[in-house]
Design an enzyme around this catalytic site. Sequence first.
Site, PDB file in Angstrom:
ATOM      1  N   ARG A 222       0.913  -1.244  -0.015  1.00  0.00           N
ATOM      2  CA  ARG A 222      -0.048  -0.007   0.014  1.00  0.00           C
ATOM      3  C   ARG A 222       0.863   1.296  -0.123  1.00  0.00           C
ATOM      4  NH1 ARG A 222      -3.547  -2.601  -1.720  1.00  0.00           N
ATOM      5  NH2 ARG A 222      -5.533  -2.889  -0.890  1.00  0.00           N
TER       6      ARG A 222
ATOM      7  N   GLU B  62      -3.527   7.553  -4.508  1.00  0.00           N
ATOM      8  CA  GLU B  62      -4.037   7.061  -5.715  1.00  0.00           C
ATOM      9  C   GLU B  62      -5.133   7.736  -6.292  1.00  0.00           C
ATOM     10  OE1 GLU B  62      -3.988   2.771  -5.749  1.00  0.00           O
ATOM     11  OE2 GLU B  62      -1.983   2.764  -5.086  1.00  0.00           O
TER      12      GLU B  62
ATOM     13  N   HIS C  76      -0.992   0.325  -9.933  1.00  0.00           N
ATOM     14  CA  HIS C  76      -1.636  -0.569  -9.467  1.00  0.00           C
ATOM     15  C   HIS C  76      -1.832  -1.781 -10.025  1.00  0.00           C
ATOM     16  CE1 HIS C  76      -3.679  -0.656  -5.090  1.00  0.00           C
ATOM     17  NE2 HIS C  76      -3.355  -2.112  -5.425  1.00  0.00           N
TER      18      HIS C  76
HETATM   19  C1  DGY Z   1      -5.176  -5.998  -3.110  1.00  0.00           C
HETATM   20  O1  DGY Z   1      -5.810  -6.957  -3.471  1.00  0.00           O
HETATM   21  O2  DGY Z   1      -4.952  -5.488  -2.023  1.00  0.00           O
HETATM   22  C2  DGY Z   1      -4.331  -5.404  -4.307  1.00  0.00           C
HETATM   23  O3  DGY Z   1      -3.935  -4.168  -3.771  1.00  0.00           O
HETATM   24  C3  DGY Z   1      -5.444  -5.048  -5.379  1.00  0.00           C
HETATM   25  O4  DGY Z   1      -4.672  -5.263  -6.369  1.00  0.00           O
END
Ligand code: DGY
Length: 321
Positions: free
Chosen positions: A239, A268, A286
């Site tokens: 993240r 984002e 992402h």
């Molecule tokens: C997640 O599954 O948390 C990813 O960031 C999505 O691509």
Amino acid sequence: MTKRVFVTRRLPEPGIRQLLDAGIEVVVNDEDRPVSRDELLAGVSGADGLISMLTDRIDTDLLDAAPELKVIANYAVGFDNIDVAAARSRGIEVTNTPGVLTEATADMTWALLLGAARNLGAGERMVRAGRWTGWAPTQLVGQPSGGRVLGIVGMGAIGSAVARRARGFGMSVVYFNRNRVAPELEAELGARWLPLEDLIRSADFISLHAPLNSESRHLIDAAALASMKSTAVLVNTGRGALIDEAALVDALRSGEIAAAGLDVYEREPALTPGLVDLDNVVLAPHLGSASTEARSAMVHLCCDNIEAVLAGRDALTPVPG
Ligand code: DGY
């Protein structure tokens, strides 16, 4: 009475067919854009289930607008967009999609790691812009992987899958996790636990796989960046807010670290000013879980969780906590 589920964004195949086949009424935001706050509030009103995206903020105000809600299936493994405690205190189950996107995300991590280490972004920009004048001994010389140390922060399923791939590149692996993993897994991965500060100081490549919460926000701040090797390559497919992005821009600009590969960002889709101007960072939008297999399996798992809870059974993959 027929159950109703709100799905906040168009999903890849097999889509919501499974829910329709189970006799559930489904309302989908069929436009390929995030729902607005008002659309989200309207969508959850009277809904028994919700399939949410990581871009949807599920907070107390939203939960208050959804008195019938019994289950939130987040179409992601991360669930920092949801106030899980508030949901559970209202008797609402919250699920995520662990397991099914592990390999896809580990692949993306390695794509970014190697791309950043070997200046792939800068090279691609040079070729596309017609600025390439031919091979040169000193051109875009990067960091090798063989014999180097990979530091993994967060040794869950994805961190472990990243570690497994390291063997093929002849790297040694150190890791930090709040709780050490089982000795058998350490042995299988050839991974050695280190305190976070030691890992940050000593690793050649650092890859972030910790969940985002109040403890891990800005885990990599200016001080952490300053203590990394000047040749270090930092990769983030977890993240964005695990890193202080403004501090990272400074560290990349000043050469405090060599390079970074990012799939996720603090705000984002906005990027911290200066990030796109740097040649020593590879920027992906992402894409960690974006393989055909993973994205379909995520649909199935969300639907399975919704069906189970609405039928009065236990969720398959409730979020921890
Ligand atoms: C997640 O599954 O948390 C990813 O960031 C999505 O691509």
